[in-house]
Motif scaffolding. Structure first.
Motif, mmCIF file in Angstrom:
data_model
loop_
_atom_site.group_PDB
_atom_site.id
_atom_site.type_symbol
_atom_site.label_atom_id
_atom_site.label_comp_id
_atom_site.label_asym_id
_atom_site.label_seq_id
_atom_site.Cartn_x
_atom_site.Cartn_y
_atom_site.Cartn_z
ATOM 1 N N TRP A 186 10.038 10.991 14.279
ATOM 2 C CA TRP A 186 9.235 11.717 13.302
ATOM 3 C C TRP A 186 8.630 10.722 12.331
ATOM 4 N N ASN A 187 7.365 10.916 12.016
ATOM 5 C CA ASN A 187 6.667 10.054 11.084
ATOM 6 C C ASN A 187 6.741 10.699 9.698
ATOM 7 N N TRP A 188 7.826 10.443 8.992
ATOM 8 C CA TRP A 188 8.048 11.079 7.691
ATOM 9 C C TRP A 188 7.018 10.640 6.662
ATOM 10 N N LYS A 189 6.524 9.420 6.801
ATOM 11 C CA LYS A 189 5.487 8.946 5.884
ATOM 12 C C LYS A 189 4.238 9.818 6.014
ATOM 13 N N ALA A 190 3.868 10.150 7.238
ATOM 14 C CA ALA A 190 2.689 10.999 7.461
ATOM 15 C C ALA A 190 2.909 12.393 6.881
ATOM 16 N N ALA A 217 -0.951 6.518 6.826
ATOM 17 C CA ALA A 217 0.264 7.097 7.398
ATOM 18 C C ALA A 217 0.225 7.124 8.920
ATOM 19 N N SER A 218 -0.952 6.986 9.493
ATOM 20 C CA SER A 218 -1.076 7.045 10.943
ATOM 21 C C SER A 218 -0.641 5.740 11.584
ATOM 22 N N ARG A 219 0.025 5.856 12.702
ATOM 23 C CA ARG A 219 0.421 4.667 13.453
ATOM 24 C C ARG A 219 -0.780 4.022 14.134
ATOM 25 N N TYR A 220 -1.847 4.781 14.294
ATOM 26 C CA TYR A 220 -2.993 4.338 15.071
ATOM 27 C C TYR A 220 -4.182 3.933 14.207
#
Length: 159
Positions: free
Chosen positions: A75-79, A113-116
């Protein structure tokens, strides 16, 4: 019996339908009117119906198309945090910074916040969308919001 092939899409579609129903319920006292004489409830109702239709299509797709098995995704909690806090931050700093810097910081911050996301593309997107928002809301729609607020040195008093 139907088998859910993509649980994430199913939950997303059901959430969209739920949000659409909530907006229709909260706006039930607003007069909708018709296409030629729109009332204050017409636009929110139409957006809610479109959202619900898209949710239904996503649910149908989740029943038909198999999900890719990439393994468990973290889970991307930062996003989640940035997307939830962004509208709150927008409301808190809009009067002080103005529309252009607020939109820029909001877009660049949420894109981080996106990994991409690439930071160069995020900055360009933020500049472009901030300029478009200023043009649309201050010039074309003549809304009472300034492009730059009093917190912005040297240009805060110009607009």
């Amino acid at each position: 019996m139907l088998k859910i092939r993509n649980g994430r899409d199913f939950v997303g579609g059901a959430t969209m339908i739920l949000v659409g129903l909530l907006f229709i319920w909260f706006g039930r006292e607003l007069e909708a009117g018709n296409s030629f004489q729109m009332g204050p409830g017409y636009f929110p109702t139409m957006l809610s119906l479109i959202l619900m239709a898209l949710g239904a299509l996503i649910i149908v797709q989740s029943l038909v198309v198999e999900a890719e098995q990439d393994g468990p995704e973290t889970w991307n909690w930062k996003a989640y945090g940035l997307v939830i806090l962004a509208p709150i931050g927008f409301g808190l700093v809009l009067a002080g910074l103005g529309l252009a810097p607020t939109m820029f910081f909001l877009i660049v911050g949420v894109a981080s916040a996106s990994r991409y996301a690439n930071w160069r593309h995020s900055i360009l997107l933020g500049l472009f969308l901030a300029a478009c928002c200023v043009l649309l809301f201050t010039k074309l729609l003549s809304l009472p919001v300034s492009a730059f607020g009093p917190w912005v040195p040297f240009v805060g008093g110009l607009s």
